[in-house]
Design an enzyme around this catalytic site. Structure first.
Site, PDB file in Angstrom:
ATOM      1  N   LYS A 179       0.811  -1.207   0.000  1.00 48.81           N
ATOM      2  CA  LYS A 179       0.000   0.000   0.000  1.00 48.81           C
ATOM      3  C   LYS A 179       0.858   1.277   0.000  1.00 48.81           C
ATOM      4  CE  LYS A 179      -3.514  -2.716   0.047  1.00 48.81           C
ATOM      5  NZ  LYS A 179      -2.858  -4.024   0.241  1.00 48.81           N
TER       6      LYS A 179
HETATM    7  C1  LIG Z   1      -9.112  -2.818  -1.819  1.00 49.08           C
HETATM    8  C2  LIG Z   1      -8.534  -3.552  -0.650  1.00 49.08           C
HETATM    9  N1  LIG Z   1      -9.298  -3.766   0.427  1.00 49.08           N
HETATM   10  C3  LIG Z   1      -8.826  -4.397   1.514  1.00 49.08           C
HETATM   11  C4  LIG Z   1      -7.527  -4.871   1.547  1.00 49.08           C
HETATM   12  C5  LIG Z   1      -7.089  -5.648   2.727  1.00 49.08           C
HETATM   13  O1  LIG Z   1      -6.067  -5.064   3.443  1.00 49.08           O
HETATM   14  P1  LIG Z   1      -5.095  -5.962   4.360  1.00 49.08           P
HETATM   15  O2  LIG Z   1      -4.178  -6.698   3.449  1.00 49.08           O
HETATM   16  O3  LIG Z   1      -4.417  -4.935   5.201  1.00 49.08           O
HETATM   17  O4  LIG Z   1      -5.944  -6.861   5.167  1.00 49.08           O
HETATM   18  C6  LIG Z   1      -6.688  -4.650   0.459  1.00 49.08           C
HETATM   19  C7  LIG Z   1      -5.271  -5.051   0.456  1.00 49.08           C
HETATM   20  O5  LIG Z   1      -4.788  -6.066   0.383  1.00 49.08           O
HETATM   21  C8  LIG Z   1      -7.211  -4.003  -0.688  1.00 49.08           C
HETATM   22  O6  LIG Z   1      -6.462  -3.819  -1.781  1.00 49.08           O
END
Ligand SMILES: Cc1ncc(COP(=O)(O)O)c(C=O)c1O
Length: 437
Positions: free
Chosen positions: A209
């Site tokens: 991210k």
């Molecule tokens: C659009 C979106 N939502 C949610 C997530 C979930 O985040 P995390 O990996 O921190 O659980 C991600 C990333 O992987 C994402 O790209």
């Protein structure tokens, strides 16, 4: 120097590639980890207090992160959590989403979006996308029903789509609006930071991210009562008192928590990164738009529609071609020119290789898998209305089409001017060969 035939010849056909050194990894915040992160993490270690609420000598890194996040982006409340996935689950629970409810979500998203809806016991109602690669407004309106409870609006690949219109639709129909800003932290639209359009917004600080603490996330909202629920639910289901200890006495705040607190070690790292977020997204945005502008002369490449380029957080450049065949050949040829990251990176590819971002690539959705023996939530009597929904490819024509004929280039946050020049040169070289320019 005169250009030789060998230089004209595409690398994929045996010619000389534009470059031979890999581009940097597409991990925006990772390249920026330095003394600032080390200093804050060290402070937590030295204080022997890695828990956010109490300890020997708490440093309150998570609390500082939340306060600065609110100050920087104009949010009323912010709560740091352990991941973007947890943030989504908490947001849906805070809005009381459960069996019998539908949550509207675009077919181009990330598996966590669907997983949060299914784990809440609700039914994902898939909505098509448009040339913004985000939710299509007309398709959304046509899919709202008496079952609809919330819209999960995902700001995909760095920039929001028609967020103002969708916020208006949510208001008109009395639906909760959750903005998933995991891929667009630091982005905005017409001056309003992402996360300020909906009832609740979520962020992720996972490694890919715009900023990272390895893992981690954030939830923001403006409503006091909603925030009280969010805080309790991210923890063990109860409020905490001033000393950071549980206070289960308040009958209006007795829920089931999911244990998604952020530790102060993670908070220290996220705090240092959050202070760099504007510089990281600024670097990606400038590089991306220099490439886009230079390539705008090639009509055979249609770039993703970004409503407000100034608010684009910049990590991806998405482009579509006339058909799937030219898309695959073009992206492979650009990659062969040396436009790719180190071994294992996913920086230059046709979007058909973009895995769990596409609804029909998620087997647990198409096969309606369950975490429990009884097939919940698909078998829940309140969800019987959805038994005929088929999530296989074919449900969303625009998603299916753009999946086939679009390509994606990750924009690293530390591209040099020379890297950007190479990218432009490689695209022009391939376009000259494939489009007779
Ligand atoms: C659009 C979106 N939502 C949610 C997530 C979930 O985040 P995390 O990996 O921190 O659980 C991600 C990333 O992987 C994402 O790209």
């Amino acid at each position: 120097m005169p250009v030789t035939d060998q230089e004209h010849k595409l690398a994929i056909d045996g010619g000389t590639p534009v470059r031979t050194t890999p581009l940097p990894w597409e991990l925006p915040g990772a390249h920026w980890i330095g003394e600032e992160e080390r200093e804050l993490v060290d402070r937590v270690l030295r204080s022997q207090s890695p828990f956010r609420f109490y300890g020997i000598d708490p440093q309150y890194m998570v609390e500082t992160l939340e306060r600065e996040w609110c100050e920087t982006y104009g949010h009323k409340h912010a709560l740091a959590v352990s991941s973007g996935t947890a943030a989504l689950s908490i947001a849906l629970s805070a809005l009381e989403v459960g069996p019998g409810d539908e949550v509207l979500v675009a077919g181009y998203m990330w598996v966590s979006c669907i997983s949060a809806i299914v784990r809440a016991g609700a039914i994902p109602r898939l909505v098509d996308i448009d040339d913004t690669f985000c939710m299509d407004v007309k398709d959304l309106e046509s899919k709202i029903s008496s079952r609809s409870r919330a819209i999960l609006l995902v700001h995909m690949s760095g920039a929001p789509g028609h967020v103002t219109e969708i916020a208006e639709i949510a208001r008109k129909h009395g639906l909760g609006l959750i903005e998933d800003c995991a891929q667009a932290a630091g982005g905005s639209q017409n001056g309003t930071p992402v996360g300020r359009f909906g009832d609740i917004a979520t962020f992720s600080f996972q490694m890919n991210k715009n900023m990272t603490s390895g893992d981690g996330g954030m939830i923001v909202c403006k409503d006091d009562e909603l925030f009280r629920r969010i805080v309790a639910m991210h923890d063990l289901g109860y409020a905490r008192n001033e000393a950071g200890r549980f206070d289960p006495s308040d009958e209006t705040c007795q829920f089931w928590g999911i244990g998604a607190r952020m530790s102060d070690l993670t908070g220290a790292m996220a705090l240092a990164q959050s202070r760099k977020l504007g510089r990281i997204t600024g670097a990606m945005r400038r590089a991306k738009w220099r490439i886009r502008e230079a390539l705008s002369e090639i009509p055979e490449i249609q770039f993703r529609h970004v409503i407000d380029p100034e608010g684009d957080s910049g990590p991806f450049m998405i482009m579509s071609f006339e058909d799937a065949d030219i898309c695959s050949r073009f992206m492979a040829a650009v990659k062969a020119e040396g436009i790719h990251g180190p071994e294992g990176s996913l920086s230059c590819l046709p979007m058909r290789d973009w895995g769990l971002h596409w609804y029909f690539n998620i087997p647990s959705l198409t096969e309606k898998r369950s975490n429990s023996r009884d097939g919940y939530p698909w078998t829940h009597p309140d969800n019987a209305f959805a038994s005929q929904i088929d999530y296989h490819r074919g449900l969303l024509p625009v998603c299916d089409d753009l999946h086939d004929r679009s390509g994606l280039l990750s924009i690293a946050s530390i591209l040099t001017d020379a890297d950007v020049d190479d990218i432009i040169q490689a695209f022009r070289k391939v376009a000259a060969a494939y489009f007779n320019r």
